[in-house]
Design an enzyme around this catalytic site. Structure first.
Site, PDB file in Angstrom:
ATOM      1  N   CYS A 164       0.824  -1.214   0.000  1.00  0.00           N
ATOM      2  CA  CYS A 164       0.000   0.000   0.000  1.00  0.00           C
ATOM      3  C   CYS A 164       0.853   1.256   0.000  1.00  0.00           C
ATOM      4  O   CYS A 164       0.504   2.258  -0.634  1.00  0.00           O
ATOM      5  CB  CYS A 164      -0.930  -0.011   1.211  1.00  0.00           C
ATOM      6  SG  CYS A 164      -0.065  -0.125   2.799  1.00  0.00           S
ATOM      7  N   HIS A 303      -1.725   1.454   7.146  1.00  0.00           N
ATOM      8  CA  HIS A 303      -2.114   1.487   5.734  1.00  0.00           C
ATOM      9  C   HIS A 303      -1.772   2.854   5.147  1.00  0.00           C
ATOM     10  O   HIS A 303      -1.696   3.855   5.873  1.00  0.00           O
ATOM     11  CB  HIS A 303      -3.615   1.212   5.617  1.00  0.00           C
ATOM     12  CG  HIS A 303      -4.101   0.894   4.233  1.00  0.00           C
ATOM     13  ND1 HIS A 303      -3.450   0.032   3.380  1.00  0.00           N
ATOM     14  CD2 HIS A 303      -5.196   1.347   3.541  1.00  0.00           C
ATOM     15  CE1 HIS A 303      -4.119  -0.049   2.240  1.00  0.00           C
ATOM     16  NE2 HIS A 303      -5.175   0.732   2.312  1.00  0.00           N
ATOM     17  N   ASN A 327      -8.540   4.277  -2.190  1.00  0.00           N
ATOM     18  CA  ASN A 327      -7.839   3.102  -1.677  1.00  0.00           C
ATOM     19  C   ASN A 327      -7.181   2.348  -2.831  1.00  0.00           C
ATOM     20  O   ASN A 327      -7.361   2.691  -4.000  1.00  0.00           O
ATOM     21  CB  ASN A 327      -8.823   2.200  -0.937  1.00  0.00           C
ATOM     22  CG  ASN A 327      -8.154   1.308   0.084  1.00  0.00           C
ATOM     23  OD1 ASN A 327      -6.924   1.225   0.156  1.00  0.00           O
ATOM     24  ND2 ASN A 327      -8.949   0.614   0.880  1.00  0.00           N
TER      25      ASN A 327
END
Length: 472
Positions: A164, A303, A327
């Site tokens: 990520c 994240h 995302n």
């Protein structure tokens, strides 16, 4: 009705209607209902398990997640939030499995050790930074801005890899390239380069990394290549792979500097007026998010994603002021890959490390081929010129603009005045007529006397007297 039965009913009713449909609470207690919904989940998300034992294991996990979803919905309701949790593609994973596959950041021991400079609006708020680029610009009371499709590429999917951090950084560099260098489809860059090649400063591919150290790699290595030059493959296997040094020979864009914010108000000013931000966040409860503005989550950073929009007006159609966040879990999660987070309460630790970059083309062979669209070209050239003058002089933008306007007007007026002097007819000196006797056959002739021209006009002799008786 048992507690589990009540939670199950509430969860199935509030879950994605396209997946679960409406469920009668009186029948939700039955095991057959759960079994039916699990089978639908398997079909909808193309799940394939190796044997019956794994099917049974995943079914039990699915049941546990149904109860967890109901608990999360109750927490959102208690907070007065519109956030909703339901069954998603992660519903057959344990929380530990989900975290190990999708939530991987390596937070530095000393966040203050980052080389990031204060963001442009943070400098305005604190008034203690040398970065005065936007100091003095009028700030709005509320913001409603969405950069999706303007300064963003398509939603990406990191797959089964804790990369990520790499996706957040690549997306931010792409966005800043569009904003500063021109909106161009060629600014689709390679997360795989960061996953496989950025092994410095503790970054570890699919096992996590950090955004600011990734910026350091991009700057020191010479830049990022395009996705077409180094395609992303780690998501399919969860493997980092060794760096392909041949694939990164011709980078397209590099980072020259990066900046950090520390407050939500400064972040809102940036997103409301300038562009996107890379952020690190606590996403431990995001696996079951389906809709609404989410406000209940922790602050244990695990994240990295990207803010693409903000609305600070709580009376908007979503029912709450929010951040719009992109995302990297594909378009089959959340709002086509996006999530709404409550604005103003440091939701999910959103102020931990918001950053943006300054970028430039590397001049290598991997350069944009498509023509820049509207908003690039000469307008960006002027913007870059203003930034260079501001940095060199330390003056605010408004003063630089005023000086440039004065110089332009002065030059134009000077040119007009010069042209007028060249085209105006030269003034002729005055002419004075003077009568003087002249000899016979003597014509007119000029004679100069000072600034006037004397023109001597001959006087005709008088006629001789007429003959008469007294004439001799």
């Amino acid at each position: 009705m048992s507690r589990f039965g009540f939670l199950l009913a509430a969860t199935l009713v509030t879950s994605n209607a396209g997946l679960l449909g409406a469920v009668d609470p009186s029948s939700a207690l039955e095991e057959s209902v759960l079994r039916t919904q699990f089978e639908k989940f398997v079909a909808d998300f193309n799940r394939v398990y190796k044997d019956d034992d794994e099917v049974a294991e995943r079914y039990e996990i699915f049941k546990s997640n149904i109860e967890l979803i109901a608990v999360r919905n109750a927490a959102e309701a208690a907070a007065g939030s519109t956030g909703t949790h339901g069954v998603t593609k992660f519903a057959d994973l344990t929380q530990e499995e989900f975290a190990s596959r999708y939530l991987k950041t390596i937070t530095p021991e000393d966040l203050a050790a980052s080389k990031a400079q204060p963001g442009m609006f943070e400098a305005e708020a604190t008034n203690n930074s040398s970065n005065s680029r936007l100091r003095g610009r009028q700030l709005l009371a509320t913001y409603d801005q969405d950069w999706t499709g303007v300064y963003t590429t398509a939603v990406k999917n990191q797959g089964y890899c804790g990369s990520c951090w790499a996706f957040s950084v690549v997306e931010q560099v792409e966005s800043d390239s569009m904003r500063l260098l021109g909106e161009n489809d060629d600014f689709i860059l390679s997360p795989q380069e960061l996953v496989s090649c950025d092994t410095s400063n503790g970054n570890a591919g699919c096992n996590g990394g950090w955004t600011t150290t990734a910026y350091d790699y991009i700057e020191s290595s010479g830049g990022l290549v395009q996705e077409t030059a180094y395609p992303y493959v780690s998501g399919a296997t969860g493997t980092q792979y060794s760096c392909d040094t041949d694939a990164i020979l011709n980078p397209l864009v590099t980072v020259t500097d990066y900046y950090q914010y520390y407050t939500e108000s400064a972040m809102a000013q940036h997103v409301g007026q300038v562009g996107t931000l890379s952020i690190a966040i606590d996403a431990s409860t995001w696996a079951s998010y389906t809709s609404g503005v989410m406000s209940t989550c922790g602050t244990s950073i695990d994240h990295a994603v990207q803010i693409t929009g903000v609305n600070t007006d709580s009376s908007n159609s979503m029912g709450d002021a929010y951040w719009l966040v992109r995302n990297s879990w594909g378009t089959d999660w959340g709002y086509s890959g996006y999530i709404y987070l409550s604005y103003g309460d440091n939701t999910c630790g959103i102020t931990t490390i918001p950053t943006y970059t300054e970028v430039k083309l590397t001049g290598g062979t991997s350069v944009p081929t498509a023509a820049p669209t509207a908003g690039s070209g000469i307008s960006n050239t002027i913007k870059n010129l203003l930034r260079e003058i501001e940095d060199a002089t330390g003056l605010d933008e408004q003063y630089v603009v005023m000086i440039l306007v004065f110089l332009i007007v002065f030059v134009i007026c000077s040119c007009i005045s010069c042209c007028c002097r060249q085209t105006r007819p030269r003034r002729q000196p005055p002419v004075r007529h003077v009568q003087n006797p002249v000899h016979q056959n003597y014509g007119e002739y000029p004679a100069t006397q000072g600034q006037a021209t004397l023109v001597y006009t001959p006087i005709q002799p008088s006629a001789p007297p007429a003959s008469g008786p007294y004439s001799a």
